[in-house]
Motif scaffolding. Structure first.
Motif, PDB file in Angstrom:
ATOM      1  N   GLY A   1       0.836  -1.191   0.000  1.00 20.63           N
ATOM      2  CA  GLY A   1       0.000   0.000   0.000  1.00 20.63           C
ATOM      3  C   GLY A   1       0.874   1.244   0.000  1.00 20.63           C
ATOM      4  O   GLY A   1       1.994   1.257  -0.512  1.00 20.63           O
ATOM      5  N   ALA A   2       0.379   2.306   0.581  1.00 23.91           N
ATOM      6  CA  ALA A   2       1.146   3.546   0.676  1.00 23.91           C
ATOM      7  C   ALA A   2       0.542   4.393   1.773  1.00 23.91           C
ATOM      8  O   ALA A   2      -0.595   4.150   2.212  1.00 23.91           O
ATOM      9  CB  ALA A   2       1.136   4.308  -0.650  1.00 23.91           C
ATOM     10  N   MET A   3       1.296   5.373   2.244  1.00 29.07           N
ATOM     11  CA  MET A   3       0.777   6.263   3.276  1.00 29.07           C
ATOM     12  C   MET A   3      -0.481   6.968   2.786  1.00 29.07           C
ATOM     13  O   MET A   3      -0.650   7.233   1.599  1.00 29.07           O
ATOM     14  CB  MET A   3       1.833   7.285   3.670  1.00 29.07           C
ATOM     15  N   ASP A   4      -1.373   7.252   3.709  1.00 30.62           N
ATOM     16  CA  ASP A   4      -2.566   8.046   3.435  1.00 30.62           C
ATOM     17  C   ASP A   4      -2.669   9.061   4.563  1.00 30.62           C
ATOM     18  O   ASP A   4      -2.999   8.711   5.698  1.00 30.62           O
ATOM     19  CB  ASP A   4      -3.809   7.156   3.391  1.00 30.62           C
ATOM     20  N   ILE A   5      -2.378  10.320   4.247  1.00 28.13           N
ATOM     21  CA  ILE A   5      -2.327  11.335   5.306  1.00 28.13           C
ATOM     22  C   ILE A   5      -3.699  11.574   5.931  1.00 28.13           C
ATOM     23  O   ILE A   5      -3.789  12.186   6.997  1.00 28.13           O
ATOM     24  CB  ILE A   5      -1.723  12.659   4.801  1.00 28.13           C
ATOM     25  N   LYS A   6      -4.761  11.061   5.297  1.00 26.90           N
ATOM     26  CA  LYS A   6      -6.093  11.201   5.903  1.00 26.90           C
ATOM     27  C   LYS A   6      -6.222  10.391   7.192  1.00 26.90           C
ATOM     28  O   LYS A   6      -7.138  10.613   7.970  1.00 26.90           O
ATOM     29  CB  LYS A   6      -7.179  10.788   4.905  1.00 26.90           C
ATOM     30  N   TRP A   7      -5.294   9.439   7.412  1.00 24.24           N
ATOM     31  CA  TRP A   7      -5.324   8.698   8.679  1.00 24.24           C
ATOM     32  C   TRP A   7      -5.176   9.642   9.864  1.00 24.24           C
ATOM     33  O   TRP A   7      -5.665   9.359  10.949  1.00 24.24           O
ATOM     34  CB  TRP A   7      -4.209   7.652   8.696  1.00 24.24           C
ATOM     35  N   ALA A   8      -4.505  10.762   9.625  1.00 17.90           N
ATOM     36  CA  ALA A   8      -4.326  11.734  10.708  1.00 17.90           C
ATOM     37  C   ALA A   8      -5.656  12.323  11.163  1.00 17.90           C
ATOM     38  O   ALA A   8      -5.747  12.869  12.264  1.00 17.90           O
ATOM     39  CB  ALA A   8      -3.386  12.854  10.266  1.00 17.90           C
ATOM     40  N   ASP A   9      -6.701  12.206  10.324  1.00 14.57           N
ATOM     41  CA  ASP A   9      -8.017  12.721  10.705  1.00 14.57           C
ATOM     42  C   ASP A   9      -8.606  11.967  11.894  1.00 14.57           C
ATOM     43  O   ASP A   9      -9.512  12.462  12.560  1.00 14.57           O
ATOM     44  CB  ASP A   9      -8.995  12.635   9.527  1.00 14.57           C
ATOM     45  N   ALA A  10      -8.100  10.759  12.149  1.00 12.33           N
ATOM     46  CA  ALA A  10      -8.577   9.987  13.300  1.00 12.33           C
ATOM     47  C   ALA A  10      -7.888  10.423  14.592  1.00 12.33           C
ATOM     48  O   ALA A  10      -8.240   9.941  15.671  1.00 12.33           O
ATOM     49  CB  ALA A  10      -8.341   8.494  13.073  1.00 12.33           C
ATOM     50  N   LEU A  11      -6.929  11.335  14.485  1.00 13.48           N
ATOM     51  CA  LEU A  11      -6.178  11.813  15.646  1.00 13.48           C
ATOM     52  C   LEU A  11      -6.482  13.290  15.870  1.00 13.48           C
ATOM     53  O   LEU A  11      -6.715  14.031  14.921  1.00 13.48           O
ATOM     54  CB  LEU A  11      -4.672  11.647  15.404  1.00 13.48           C
ATOM     55  N   GLU A  12      -6.469  13.719  17.111  1.00 13.28           N
ATOM     56  CA  GLU A  12      -6.595  15.138  17.401  1.00 13.28           C
ATOM     57  C   GLU A  12      -5.300  15.828  16.989  1.00 13.28           C
ATOM     58  O   GLU A  12      -4.225  15.494  17.486  1.00 13.28           O
ATOM     59  CB  GLU A  12      -6.869  15.353  18.890  1.00 13.28           C
TER      60      GLU A  12
END
Length: 325
Positions: A43-54
């Protein structure tokens, strides 16, 4: 409404063996660090994962694993194994001058995150895991073969694509891995079509509650054709490589004791048929202090509403636990 641009730094880190891994870091420099470990393999990084973090609670570090995403060279299988990836994570920590960090992994990212944790427990502060994949032989056989009992149409289409590319129809999970090796390695039109079929198969299995809005659809459905082809090739090529040559790794569950003193939040979709929920339950059973949230009406995809809601709760609780440590 336009989103405020995120300040970040990035680069390519030479990790040896002819590989350079791409990384990106964002968020407050004084905050606890969260390393995001993407799925696949391939796969590859998805910066939208940061949306699950404050955003103000974490310094978030992403990286693309060997052979995929923006890492170089693309699609290289030589010196590409789980021990090498664990070593890359440690080299990245050292290069970024990070003393300790938490691990946020999904799917294959949970496998790799756990492998890193048991190898370097003193460098971990806690774990946030979504869609647990233990990488046992039965877990691989389920994904490649046994899931046909739930998705017979998708599995039949997958086998059709393999037969078209190889001239032979596989009859077992091991035959899928054997027959797809040569066409996927060619990077030609037939190999690309097979890679797209592999990725489409996995995507079909992954989503239970797909958001209605086009903007929230899985990334692979929105990518331009050339980008989608590259993403499919790396996913299929590296998944096949790891399933055939690198997995199962040393059994992870008996080693969890090395990190069981650390806080852990596990999120798993009830109807995840890529990685069935018994894997998350087995992990929690070996990690007495872990908090397990099995999300009803959710599957494997990170961005299903139930999964995202549970991840946000888990990330907040993990930050609090780390802050008290």
């Amino acid at each position: 409404m336009e989103q405020t641009p995120v300040d970040f730094e990035d680069g390519l880190l030479d990790v040896g063996d002819g590989h350079r891994i791409y990384w990106r870091a964002q968020g407050p420099r004084h905050a606890p660090v969260m390393l995001v470990v993407h799925g696949g393999p391939g796969g590859a990084m998805d910066i939208k994962w940061a949306d699950a973090l404050e955003a103000d609670k974490w310094r978030v570090v992403f990286f693309d694993q060997r052979g995929c995403g923006k890492s170089e060279p693309f699609g290289k299988l030589e010196h590409n194994g789980i021990d090498a990836l664990v070593g890359d994570m440690e080299k990245l920590r050292e290069a970024l001058n990070i003393e300790r960090w938490a691990i946020f992994g999904g799917s294959w990212g949970t496998t790799l995150g756990l492998a890193y944790g048991v190898a370097h427990p003193e460098r971990c502060t806690g774990f946030l895991l979504r869609g647990v994949f233990l990488a046992r032989r039965e877990d691989i056989d389920w994904f490649l073969w046994d899931v046909r009992r739930v998705f017979p149409e998708a599995h039949r289409a997958f086998l059709d694509a393999i037969e078209t590319a190889c001239g032979k129809r596989p009859k077992t999970a091991q035959e899928i891995l054997a027959l797809t090796e040569a066409p996927l390695a060619r990077f030609d039109d037939a190999g690309t079509k097979l890679a797209r079929a592999w990725t489409n198969y996995e995507t079909t299995l992954s989503v239970v509650n797909k958001p209605e809005k086009e903007k929230d659809a899985p990334d692979e459905e929105k990518r331009p054709s050339a980008e989608a082809n590259s993403a499919a090739i790396s996913m299929a090529l590296l998944e096949r490589h790891y399933m055939a040559n690198e997995l199962p790794p040393m059994p992870l569950l008996p080693l969890v004791a090395r990190i069981a003193h650390l806080p852990c939040r596990i999120v798993h979709g009830r109807f995840d048929v890529v990685c069935p929920a018994d894997q998350a339950i087995a992990l929690a059973a070996h990690w007495p202090g872990a908090d397990l949230s099995v999300v009803n009406a959710a599957g494997h995809w990170t961005f299903e509403p139930g999964n995202i809601a549970a991840l946000k709760i888990g990330a907040k609780a993990l930050a609090e636990a780390i802050g008290k440590a």
